[in-house]
Design an enzyme around this catalytic site. Structure first.
Site, PDB file in Angstrom:
ATOM      1  N   TYR A  35      -8.236   6.929   0.144  1.00  0.00           N
ATOM      2  CA  TYR A  35      -7.430   5.882  -0.497  1.00  0.00           C
ATOM      3  C   TYR A  35      -6.119   5.674   0.249  1.00  0.00           C
ATOM      4  CZ  TYR A  35      -5.382   3.127  -4.317  1.00  0.00           C
ATOM      5  OH  TYR A  35      -4.819   2.128  -5.074  1.00  0.00           O
ATOM      6  N   LYS A  66      -5.191   2.096   2.251  1.00  0.00           N
ATOM      7  CA  LYS A  66      -4.023   1.303   1.867  1.00  0.00           C
ATOM      8  C   LYS A  66      -3.015   1.235   3.015  1.00  0.00           C
ATOM      9  CE  LYS A  66      -5.341   0.031  -2.187  1.00  0.00           C
ATOM     10  NZ  LYS A  66      -5.665  -1.387  -2.443  1.00  0.00           N
ATOM     11  N   THR A 108      -4.091   0.728 -15.891  1.00  0.00           N
ATOM     12  CA  THR A 108      -5.395   0.104 -15.711  1.00  0.00           C
ATOM     13  C   THR A 108      -6.495   1.160 -15.773  1.00  0.00           C
ATOM     14  OG1 THR A 108      -5.319   0.397 -13.315  1.00  0.00           O
ATOM     15  CG2 THR A 108      -4.385  -1.648 -14.198  1.00  0.00           C
TER      16      THR A 108
END
Length: 243
Positions: A149, A153, A183
């Site tokens: 991740y 990014k 979220t």
């Protein structure tokens, strides 16, 4: 009249859904690209494409169709928001599933870069072209267990920096970190075992102390900046640093 047309990936959940709702409420035409269609009320301003963005070959085939070009046609401002992304695989490198790595890199990096190039080429008639990569603080700070991740990014951040050096006057780009948002991805983080993500307790505390932004608030900050006169002045920003 400034007609804005927006292409938004991952428009059915979380920040993406909030961005879609906000743009539609402002009269912006939206082309949503996601694996599934939106469950919200239909709008004449919303067009949807069901597409698995982890499949680079399928995305490439779709980009050869005229769907994107037809949607963009007539837009004064063309806005691409590369929002779709995934957290997995989480854990130390020796525990990562190699196929999960491929899916993550395809969704988090290949899809945004492919869409960016396609929009830049297809929107030549638009006098104002803007590309937003939804990045993360993880792209600027390394976290244990998040090597994929973090790397994906960071790739978006560096892509924006390099494209800026191309000095295309009709194209603005920025990789935007939207802050920590409440979220499904945050729920996924809190459900991760400490053996895979040692810093999980930090995110547990953010939830307990009410420090997570709502998707609606984050969407407003991202969109307001994306449409501002200062967008693109800096190739990578964090909305929390914007006045």
């Amino acid at each position: 009249m400034n007609t804005i047309k927006a292409i938004l990936t991952g428009h059915t959940r979380g920040l993406g859904a909030a961005l879609a709702d906000l743009m539609l409420s402002r009269g912006i035409e939206v082309l949503g690209v996601s694996r599934t269609r939106s469950s919200t009320s239909a709008s004449s301003l919303l067009r949807e494409v069901e597409l698995d963005l982890t499949n680079s070959a399928a995305l490439g085939e779709w980009l050869w169709t005229e769907t994107l070009t037809r949607f963009i046609d007539g837009g004064h401002t063309v806005l691409l928001i590369n929002n779709a992304g995934m957290l997995q695989p989480v854990g130390p490198i020796e525990a990562q599933d190699v196929n999960a790595i491929g899916r993550s890199v395809s969704l988090n990096v290949a899809a945004p870069l492919m869409l960016s190039a396609a929009v830049a080429a297809a929107s030549h008639a638009a006098s104002d072209r803007r590309i937003v990569h939804i990045s993360s603080g993880a792209g600027r700070n390394a976290y244990p267990g998040w090597s994929i991740y973090c790397a994906t990014k960071a790739a978006l951040d560096h892509h924006a920096r390099a494209v800026t050096l191309d000095r295309n006057r009709a194209l603005k780009i920025c990789s935007v970190a939207p802050g920590v948002i409440d979220t499904d991805m945050q729920a996924e983080i809190r459900g991760t075992g400490l053996e895979h993500f040692p810093l999980r307790e930090k995110f547990d505390e953010l939830k307990r102390s009410g420090q997570l932004s709502t998707p609606a608030d984050a969407a407003r900050k991202v969109l307001d900046y994306a449409l501002s006169d200062t967008f693109g002045d800096t190739p990578a920003v964090d909305v929390r640093d914007l006045s």
